[in-house]
Design a protein around this motif. Structure first.
Motif, PDB file in Angstrom:
ATOM      1  N   THR A 192       0.843  -1.190   0.000  1.00 22.76           N
ATOM      2  CA  THR A 192       0.000   0.000   0.000  1.00 22.76           C
ATOM      3  C   THR A 192       0.881   1.244   0.000  1.00 22.76           C
ATOM      4  N   VAL A 203      -9.071  -1.172  -0.493  1.00 21.98           N
ATOM      5  CA  VAL A 203      -8.163  -2.139  -1.114  1.00 21.98           C
ATOM      6  C   VAL A 203      -8.977  -3.308  -1.647  1.00 21.98           C
ATOM      7  N   GLU A 247      -4.789  -0.859  -4.065  1.00 24.82           N
ATOM      8  CA  GLU A 247      -5.720   0.187  -3.669  1.00 24.82           C
ATOM      9  C   GLU A 247      -6.546   0.607  -4.871  1.00 24.82           C
TER      10      GLU A 247
END
Length: 517
Positions: free
Chosen positions: A318, A347, A354
């Motif tokens: 991320t 997500v 994402e």
């Protein structure tokens, strides 16, 4: 005598007549180590380290040392230790350990204790509906009450490790329940025989636990050490201890672990690294490839798997660390809270990336988020820890549909598929005695309850069929109040010692709508 000589003489006199402060470490060794461990990591009493003490609610540490703690084995030391030494000891206990001790499979296994008097019952020793049992965590004196969800009788009240944190987790048949403390102790309790089976210390400072889809494994998220511990639910033995190290080599605390039943996996929120981990609970889980893959043709994969099968670990990178997850009912998507407390990140767990960012200022408490069908759309809602509002989000378009103003920041949301209402507490601030009841369709507050003026009112759980709502008066001399979920009238009040969370077996094992997981 000159002024300077006079001051010097006075200083010497003060030094000679003022008793020297005792060494806090020595005081600890003489008065505290027997219960709290020579390494401050706990024994019959809790660990006395900053990671644990920072979560202590109620009296100040200095007062606890001086006066003890009611309804516990902690005595007062004001007649044994001078006031100045108590202050020095309290300050010393709030300093970090010089070295974090090893706490791996060997140490965990050595900590395990099995209740010698435990006798397994072939069937429940009580006549209540096994699926309508509700557990109430009483934080005032570290006990759990076992409630019959029909009669509201207390079937048992058992002692837990110090400072239970995170919700208890049930095996899929509702037979056993596992409870975890901040000190990393995991307790196994047999709901049929109403007896503790045993306990084991899976970490030194832990966050929560999660049950595997098949009930065979229990995962423990640890801050200290920075690991994920996986236990066998059968005998509390250690199945795996995973060091949590990011792809870049950064170690991280685990801020939470969640069960993803449809995915047959655990999902981990990493506190200090920009990754989400997925750990398989399926023995036949596909291989995970973390390096380059030359070809993915069937039966011709030209790559080396980093892991496969049971406990295979997959990384999802991320942009920044996110935690405090909400999951869609199919566990395809999660929303995590960004560290700045101003937005959420969506997500897609299937593709591992994402897909959206949500404006959620005021530190959303996504772990308490719930979802329901509004019209023909599924929505979710989350409270905010810093602002008096609830955010309602369309989980198909990922748009914020509405903001519901409340009388202060809240901590918990709850509902049930058989009720038209969402219940939202106001946990913080001057209106902590408020509970809002909100219509799921209009998103209007239909009633504001104040069951005990001035007291903290928090956390709602429903019985199995959603006809009753249970609310905590979160005080030492508190209670669980049973409401008729349709009329919103009080039905019964059960005295409890600082009751916090309540957990219905059926709602938890079926992942009932309106229950956070």
């Amino acid at each position: 005598m000159t002024p300077s000589r006079l001051l010097s003489s006075l200083a010497v006199l003060v030094a000679l007549t003022t008793p020297a402060l005792a060494d806090p470490a020595q005081i600890y060794a003489e008065e505290c180590a027997m219960c709290h461990g020579g390494d401050r990591l706990g024994g019959t009493g809790p660990a006395l380290i900053p990671e644990t003490l920072s979560r202590m609610r109620g009296p100040h540490l200095h007062d606890v040392i001086a006066h003890g703690r009611a309804a516990t084995q902690m005595p007062g030391f004001e007649d044994v230790i001078p006031e100045t030494d108590i202050a020095a000891l309290a300050e010393w206990l709030n300093t970090p350990l010089n070295e974090i001790p090893a706490w791996g499979p060997e140490q965990i296994a050595a900590s395990a204790t099995i209740n010698a008097g435990y006798v397994a019952a072939p069937a429940p020793v009580w006549d209540a509906d096994p699926m309508n049992i509700t557990l109430v965590v009483e934080t005032g004196d570290h006990h759990v009450s076992v409630l019959d969800g029909d009669s509201w009788d207390v079937l048992d009240r058992f002692e837990t490790p110090f400072a239970v944190h995170g919700g208890p987790k049930f095996t899929p048949d509702g037979h056993f329940v596992f409870v975890m403390s901040r000190d990393g102790w995991v307790q196994k309790y047999d709901l049929w025989s109403l007896q503790e089976v045993g306990r084991v210390r899976a970490g030194l400072n832990s966050r929560n636990i999660a049950m595997s889809h098949d009930g065979k494994w229990l995962a423990v998220a640890n801050y200290l050490p920075q690991t994920l511990t996986i236990l066998s639910t059968e005998d509390l033995s250690v199945a795996r201890v995973m060091d949590v190290i990011s792809k870049s080599g950064q170690t991280s605390r685990v801020s939470a672990v969640y069960q993803a039943p449809q995915r047959q996996s655990f999902i981990l929120a990493l506190k200090d690294a920009p990754e989400i981990w997925e750990v398989a609970t399926d023995p036949e889980a596909d291989p995970v490839y973390e390096g380059f893959v030359h070809s993915r043709e069937k039966d011709m994969v030209e790559a080396i798997a980093s892991s496969e099968g049971l406990f295979a670990r997959r990384r999802i990178e991320t942009a920044e660390p996110i935690d405090d997850f909400f999951f869609t009912p199919d566990y395809r998507f999660l929303i995590g809270a960004a560290r700045d407390g101003a937005h959420g990140v969506v997500v897609n767990l299937n593709v591992g990336r994402e897909i959206a960012k949500l404006p959620l200022p005021g530190m959303p408490h996504l772990g308490s988020g719930i979802s329901w069908i509004r019209g023909d759309t599924r929505v979710m809602a989350t409270p905010h820890l810093r602002e008096g509002k609830l955010s309602v989000i369309d989980i198909e378009s990922w748009e914020v549909l509405s903001t519901i103003e409340t009388e202060g920041p809240g901590f918990f949301l709850r509902s049930h598929e058989n009720t038209p209402y969402v219940w939202a507490d106001v946990f913080f601030g001057p209106n902590k005695d408020v509970m809002h009841v909100i219509d799921k369709q209009s998103l209007e507050i239909v009633k504001t309850l104040r069951p005990e003026p001035g007291a903290t009112v928090a956390h709602v759980e429903f019985d199995r069929d959603g006809t009753h709502a249970l609310v905590s008066i979160w005080e030492e001399d508190g209670a669980v109040i049973v409401y008729d979920a349709a009329t919103l009238e009080e039905v019964k009040r059960l005295p409890m010692n600082k009751p916090s969370g309540k957990y219905n077996v059926w709602n938890k094992i079926t992942f009932s709508e309106g229950t956070s997981h």
